[in-house]
Motif scaffolding. Sequence first.
Motif, mmCIF file in Angstrom:
data_model
loop_
_atom_site.group_PDB
_atom_site.id
_atom_site.type_symbol
_atom_site.label_atom_id
_atom_site.label_comp_id
_atom_site.label_asym_id
_atom_site.label_seq_id
_atom_site.Cartn_x
_atom_site.Cartn_y
_atom_site.Cartn_z
ATOM 1 N N LEU A 108 41.062 16.546 7.832
ATOM 2 C CA LEU A 108 39.957 16.113 8.708
ATOM 3 C C LEU A 108 40.363 16.232 10.173
ATOM 4 N N LYS A 109 41.569 15.774 10.500
ATOM 5 C CA LYS A 109 42.044 15.865 11.889
ATOM 6 C C LYS A 109 42.217 17.317 12.319
ATOM 7 N N TYR A 110 42.710 18.156 11.422
ATOM 8 C CA TYR A 110 42.915 19.571 11.733
ATOM 9 C C TYR A 110 41.578 20.240 12.062
ATOM 10 N N ARG A 111 40.585 19.995 11.228
ATOM 11 C CA ARG A 111 39.272 20.609 11.463
ATOM 12 C C ARG A 111 38.559 19.979 12.659
ATOM 13 N N LEU A 112 38.796 18.689 12.885
ATOM 14 C CA LEU A 112 38.244 18.046 14.072
ATOM 15 C C LEU A 112 38.864 18.666 15.321
ATOM 16 N N ALA A 113 40.162 18.901 15.295
ATOM 17 C CA ALA A 113 40.826 19.561 16.426
ATOM 18 C C ALA A 113 40.260 20.964 16.640
ATOM 19 N N ALA A 114 40.029 21.696 15.554
ATOM 20 C CA ALA A 114 39.442 23.035 15.665
ATOM 21 C C ALA A 114 38.055 22.974 16.296
ATOM 22 N N THR A 115 37.311 21.946 15.951
ATOM 23 C CA THR A 115 35.971 21.778 16.531
ATOM 24 C C THR A 115 36.070 21.483 18.019
ATOM 25 N N TYR A 116 36.989 20.604 18.403
ATOM 26 C CA TYR A 116 37.176 20.304 19.820
ATOM 27 C C TYR A 116 37.628 21.543 20.595
ATOM 28 N N ILE A 117 38.429 22.382 19.976
ATOM 29 C CA ILE A 117 38.830 23.630 20.630
ATOM 30 C C ILE A 117 37.603 24.512 20.857
ATOM 31 N N ASP A 141 49.225 25.998 10.847
ATOM 32 C CA ASP A 141 49.749 26.567 12.096
ATOM 33 C C ASP A 141 49.790 25.545 13.225
ATOM 34 N N VAL A 142 49.972 24.279 12.866
ATOM 35 C CA VAL A 142 49.924 23.197 13.845
ATOM 36 C C VAL A 142 50.965 23.365 14.944
#
Length: 168
Positions: A108-117, A141-142
């Motif tokens: 969830l955090k990974y995809r949330l970060a992708a959304t913010y990007i 790929d964090v």
Amino acid sequence: VYEPNKLETGQWVSEMAGTSTIVKEDVSESGERLGSLKTVSRSYHELGHEEQALKIFSHLRADPKMGPHAALFAGTIHLKTRQYELAVTDFQIGLKHENVSDEVAVELKYRLAATYIKQQSIPTALGLLREIESVAPEYKDVKDLVVRYRELSSNENLRVYLISQTSD
């Protein structure tokens, strides 16, 4: 479109239409329909019927048991269709659940970060990526993303050059 009552009818419709029908029996002794709803929504999602899947996933987001997974799927559909604000909401709802597993929380955090990007909110995305890096340093790929976006967040000119919207 209505689903067929008999397997034979479904197969006949599939042959005529040139598409496949997914048949799965899902019996619940407790009478709980949520498991069946999740199965149906995943089937819709896998078949590319995003709108129907999204309706069910959005309904299940609040469920204490299935909510984190449903929020992850709903957010992923919204992200894929470039509805970033809705994706952010979905992922945040998933993270607010008390029973979210570590694995699902990281995704969830990974995809949330992708959304913010995608929204060019680099500092917010970087914060989430650092959180992931602290609990699961080898996740996807964090490490590379942290290095890349740390540089972008510290260098305004580079960020403007690399992330600026191109005219269509």
